[in-house]
Scaffold this motif. Structure first.
Motif, PDB file in Angstrom:
ATOM      1  N   ILE A 305     -12.359 -14.710  37.806  1.00 52.53           N
ATOM      2  CA  ILE A 305     -10.956 -14.287  37.908  1.00 52.53           C
ATOM      3  C   ILE A 305     -10.254 -14.468  36.558  1.00 52.53           C
ATOM      4  N   THR A 306      -9.649 -13.395  36.094  1.00 53.61           N
ATOM      5  CA  THR A 306      -8.931 -13.396  34.818  1.00 53.61           C
ATOM      6  C   THR A 306      -7.500 -12.917  35.047  1.00 53.61           C
ATOM      7  N   LYS A 307      -6.547 -13.598  34.419  1.00 57.04           N
ATOM      8  CA  LYS A 307      -5.147 -13.187  34.508  1.00 57.04           C
ATOM      9  C   LYS A 307      -4.489 -13.352  33.143  1.00 57.04           C
ATOM     10  N   THR A 340      -0.864 -20.321  38.805  1.00 62.70           N
ATOM     11  CA  THR A 340      -1.240 -18.900  38.692  1.00 62.70           C
ATOM     12  C   THR A 340      -2.349 -18.560  39.672  1.00 62.70           C
ATOM     13  N   PHE A 341      -3.362 -19.425  39.766  1.00 65.40           N
ATOM     14  CA  PHE A 341      -4.474 -19.181  40.687  1.00 65.40           C
ATOM     15  C   PHE A 341      -3.980 -19.169  42.130  1.00 65.40           C
ATOM     16  N   ILE A 344      -2.192 -15.953  42.965  1.00 67.22           N
ATOM     17  CA  ILE A 344      -3.134 -14.854  43.173  1.00 67.22           C
ATOM     18  C   ILE A 344      -3.699 -14.922  44.594  1.00 67.22           C
ATOM     19  N   TYR A 351      -4.598  -9.837  39.928  1.00 69.50           N
ATOM     20  CA  TYR A 351      -5.450 -10.375  38.872  1.00 69.50           C
ATOM     21  C   TYR A 351      -5.981  -9.216  38.037  1.00 69.50           C
ATOM     22  N   ASP A 352      -6.350  -9.523  36.794  1.00 69.08           N
ATOM     23  CA  ASP A 352      -6.711  -8.478  35.844  1.00 69.08           C
ATOM     24  C   ASP A 352      -8.208  -8.266  35.705  1.00 69.08           C
TER      25      ASP A 352
END
Length: 539
Positions: A305-307, A340-341, A344, A351-352
């Protein structure tokens, strides 16, 4: 006297007694801790000593005696007060350097070479020197607290009063704040009073004053307080014994037990005091409830997971699993990516990159999130409840939003308030109940629709030792008996030991993912989990 003397000081808000009469003396060059939960009377007494709140009794500091806020004016130039709240005295649009200029001017400090040298030393100690041009709005919680502290220290107060400076601050920033405090106390021979709900901070303090429900219950050094309760602390056993059993200890006033004694912790003082007051530990008994199982080992599976927020990477390829019937602790300093997690997971942020699967549903779109909202329960740190509605009215409101029918909702409210042991408060306004009760009925609101996943954002912040222990007992029972999986974030490192597994985040990257037992195995010399956390962070 060259110190502080508090004589029979009591405080009222209208007819409400905030603090019963108390007396004590403190010496310069020492740090004293006011330890207790929110609403215990710590802040009220600090504000009275600072001369910003009226009180009954007398306070004497460095030869100046005062009996009210008005009569304290002559002493205020020697006092520094940092109120509760992350950087509460700061202005978001001002930079670090502008804050230092502003506070030195309002304190009318001569900008000579000695002051410039002291100012420079504060910047170096706080680690803020590289951020002189950064606005307060763009500082992390820990950095805001360090800036607020050095602004309060600029005029070198003889009496420094800090109201919960480390609440909501991660362990790294707490460690740095205490380094500043201990150094400056000895160098300047300040008298420092720090209020705190973190028992682990007691080691930094020369004297502890413990508060409970508007009363000082004991005061002494940490060593003496622990000695005073050691005969009442035992290894926990399954036998039915009169007293209080927690995960770590059994507390009993009986002196004929054939059980091995166990070394007490500071929390033990509160439990023993609870027993000596003739009070009983609330009994929680949560019966088995059939909640539909997914048939899968994993309730949640996040991969890479990337943000990003513009160029800032908040989460960098974070992967983790939440197993069925598991409590997972999400730990890390401010800015590590925990919130942030969680956002999401709750569908509040997209998420990105990476993939996210929850309860056998791949989450790719807004519609996927809507399908899962009815199967997720959430408790925020600030307890998002309506203060001018009763507890029952709040629960009816939230249950109706979930689409629960009236008769079923009434039955659930009666059942849950009974098993979570807050039924006697059910008709009280949310504003009028203790923090521990607020916490339990917030949990009840999150459970009404029978979720499979429970997400808790620092739910124990600011509540007392007894309520915190009770809350974890509830979590363990709903995990085991209701087949609910839990993700919880906390700044209390001691609470990591209640989790089945912990994940540590640093700068948006996962740096550890293991059971607490395995982590202690890797660092056998660690005295507590906070030491393990610091070793990982500093590696």
């Amino acid at each position: 006297m060259n110190g502080l003397e508090v004589k029979d000081v009591s405080i009222k808000y209208g007819k409400t007694i905030a603090l019963k009469p108390c007396s004590f003396t403190l010496e310069s060059g020492t740090i004293t801790g006011f330890i207790g939960a929110d609403g215990a009377g710590k802040s009220s007494l600090l504000n009275a000593i600072a001369g910003v709140m009226d009180f009954a009794g007398q306070i004497v500091f460095s030869g100046y005696a005062y009996h009210s806020a008005r009569s304290s004016e002559h002493a205020k130039k020697y006092i520094g007060l940092m109120p509760q709240g992350l950087g509460l005295i700061l202005y978001n649009s001002l930079s670090v350097e502008q804050h230092l200029d502003y506070f030195s001017r309002i304190r009318e400090i001569d900008n000579d070479s000695k002051f410039s040298e002291f100012r420079e030393s504060l910047l170096l100690m706080s680690g803020l020197k590289p951020f002189l041009d950064r606005q307060a709005a763009n500082l992390s919680g820990g950095m805001r607290q360090k800036l607020a502290l050095i602004c309060t220290l600029l005029h070198k107060p003889k009496l420094l009063l800090l109201d919960e400076p480390t609440t909501g601050v991660d362990p790294i920033s707490r460690y740095e704040l205490w380094n500043i405090l201990t150094k400056i106390t000895k160098e300047e021979q300040m008298l420092v009073i720090v209020s705190s709900a973190y028992m682990q901070e007691a080691g930094y303090m020369d004297k502890l004053i413990l508060f409970e429900e508007g009363e000082i219950i004991c005061q002494d050094s940490k060593e003496e307080l622990l000695t005073s309760v050691k005969n009442y602390c035992y290894e926990p056993v399954d036998d039915l014994i009169e007293g209080i059993k927690t995960v770590k200890h059994l507390y009993s006033l009986k002196d004929d037990l054939k059980i091995e004694h166990k070394k007490p912790e500071l929390e033990s003082v509160f439990f023993v005091n609870w027993l000596k007051g003739g009070r009983k530990f609330p009994k929680i008994s949560i019966e088995n409830k059939r909640i539909r199982d997914t048939g899968s080992r994993y309730v949640l599976k996040a991969e890479n997971i990337t943000k990003k927020f513009n160029q800032f990477v908040a989460l960098d390829r974070v992967s983790l699993n939440l197993n069925s019937k598991e409590i997972l602790g999400l730990l890390g300093p401010n800015g590590a990516g925990k919130t942030t997690f969680m956002k999401i997971l709750l569908g509040l942020l997209p998420y990105d990159g990476g993939s996210l699967e929850m309860l056998n549903v791949m989450i790719k779109s807004y519609k996927d999130r809507l399908r899962l909202k009815s199967r997720i329960g959430y408790v925020s740190q600030r307890f998002a409840l309506y203060r001018k509605m009763t507890i029952k009215e709040n629960l009816i409101y939230f249950g109706t939003l979930y689409g629960i029918k009236k008769r079923e909702l009434e039955d659930k409210i009666n059942e849950y308030s009974r098993i979570l042991n807050f039924n006697k408060w059910i008709n009280y306004f949310a504003d009028d109940v203790p923090m521990g009760i607020k916490q339990r009925f917030s949990l009840c609101a999150a459970l009404l629709h029978e979720p499979r996943v429970l997400i808790l954002d620092e739910p124990t912040s600011g509540i007392d030792v007894i309520a915190r222990e009770l809350f974890w007992e509830i979590l363990q029972q709903i995990k085991d008996n209701w087949n609910i999986s839990v993700i919880i974030s906390t700044h209390y490192m001691s609470e990591a030991e209640f989790c089945d597994r912990v994940v540590l985040l640093k700068d948006g990257v996962k740096i550890a993912d293991d059971t607490v037992g395995n982590l202690y195995g890797k660092y056998p010399e660690a005295k507590n989990f906070e030491e393990i956390f610091l070793k990982y962070y500093n590696a």
